[in-house]
Design an enzyme around this catalytic site. Structure first.
Site, PDB file in Angstrom:
ATOM      1  N   CYS A 181       0.856  -1.182   0.000  1.00 26.11           N
ATOM      2  CA  CYS A 181       0.000   0.000   0.000  1.00 26.11           C
ATOM      3  C   CYS A 181       0.892   1.233   0.000  1.00 26.11           C
ATOM      4  O   CYS A 181       1.733   1.390   0.903  1.00 26.11           O
ATOM      5  CB  CYS A 181      -0.848  -0.028   1.271  1.00 26.11           C
ATOM      6  SG  CYS A 181      -1.761   1.481   1.549  1.00 26.11           S
ATOM      7  N   CYS A 219      -1.041   4.132  -6.073  1.00 23.27           N
ATOM      8  CA  CYS A 219      -1.931   3.456  -5.117  1.00 23.27           C
ATOM      9  C   CYS A 219      -2.184   2.069  -5.691  1.00 23.27           C
ATOM     10  O   CYS A 219      -2.520   1.942  -6.878  1.00 23.27           O
ATOM     11  CB  CYS A 219      -3.248   4.221  -4.987  1.00 23.27           C
ATOM     12  SG  CYS A 219      -4.547   3.308  -4.121  1.00 23.27           S
TER      13      CYS A 219
END
Ligand code: DGL
Length: 255
Positions: free
Chosen positions: A71, A176
């Site tokens: 992440c 992302c």
């Protein structure tokens, strides 16, 4: 046998796991699908450190050898603090800004608000002042993908509405991991631009850490996915198994 822990707020990090699976990185994978705290992208740095700390503890309880923070938001907000707190290798994922600057002048950075504001991303960009960076508002995209992963039209419409004003773009940086699920739609809007994602970089780093530490690699691959909040619905479970091309054991409500 090698155990690898992974963390993301949802399905985004499974794109990183797919990279590992496709490259034949065998291990027992423990994937924290932290839907209790999704989305991470609107959280402050101190909230991200607290989330990262508690998820690291859960993975340590599974006796993992390596953790991959799959992440960008959690990496940008917490990885350096977490590395100071835990004594196992922690691999993060960062937006591949540098490779984009080597080939492109005008660059879109697609990332969550928290990543865009982070010191790490600001630092990286200040080293390339001769390039132009644009940061479209993507605050809703991770959640949109989480809820509409199989409805590509909704994702395409969101991107078309929010990106079409950015013209003459040569490079698009995926900042992302959720957005790896929207690359085809991004390419439809910018068919001539190059999309930069960091999955291959994370795979390479993981292989390096495995070799350096001489971890014993199993001759099989097993994936357990633990949601921290609600149970993942059945259609999504099927979708994710199909996406990875293997069976996944799912568990919910990990405390
Ligand atoms: N997949 C995450 C990232 O790479 C987080 C998305 C979110 O929870 O906002 O940033």
């Amino acid at each position: 046998m090698l155990k690898i822990g992974m963390i993301d707020s949802g399905m985004g990090g499974l794109s990183v796991l797919k990279g590992l699976v496709d490259s034949g990185v065998n291990a027992e994978y423990y994937y924290l699908y932290d839907n209790k705290y999704h989305p991470y992208g609107s959280k402050s740095q101190s909230e991200l450190v607290a989330i990262g700390y508690s998820n690291m503890q859960k993975l340590i309880d599974f006796k993992v050898d390596i953790v991959i923070i799959a992440c960008n938001t959690l990496t940008a907000g917490a990885v350096s603090k977490l590395r100071g707190m835990f004594d196992i290798p922690i691999i993060g994922v960062e937006p591949p800004i540098k490779p984009a600057t080597m080939q492109c002048e005008n660059i879109l950075l697609l990332a969550t608000p928290s990543t865009v504001k982070s010191d790490r991303v600001m630092e990286m960009m200040h080293s390339f002042t001769n390039k132009s960076f644009y940061f479209p508002d993507m605050s809703k995209l991770a959640n949109l993908i989480e809820e509409n992963y199989s409805n590509k039209d909704i994702i395409y419409r969101f991107l078309a509405d929010n990106l079409s004003k950015y013209k003459n773009i040569q490079g698009i940086v995926i900042g992302c991991t959720h957005y790896n699920f929207a690359v085809e739609e991004i390419q439809k809007i910018y068919p001539k631009s190059k999309v930069f994602s960091n999955t291959a970089g994370v795979v390479k780093r993981t292989q390096y850490i495995i070799n350096k530490n001489k971890f014993i690699v199993p001759n099989y691959l097993a994936v357990k996915v633990y949601s921290t909040g609600n149970e993942i619905d059945i259609e999504k479970k099927y979708f994710l198994c199909d996406y990875l091309g293997l069976g996944i054991e799912f568990y919910e409500n990990l405390k």
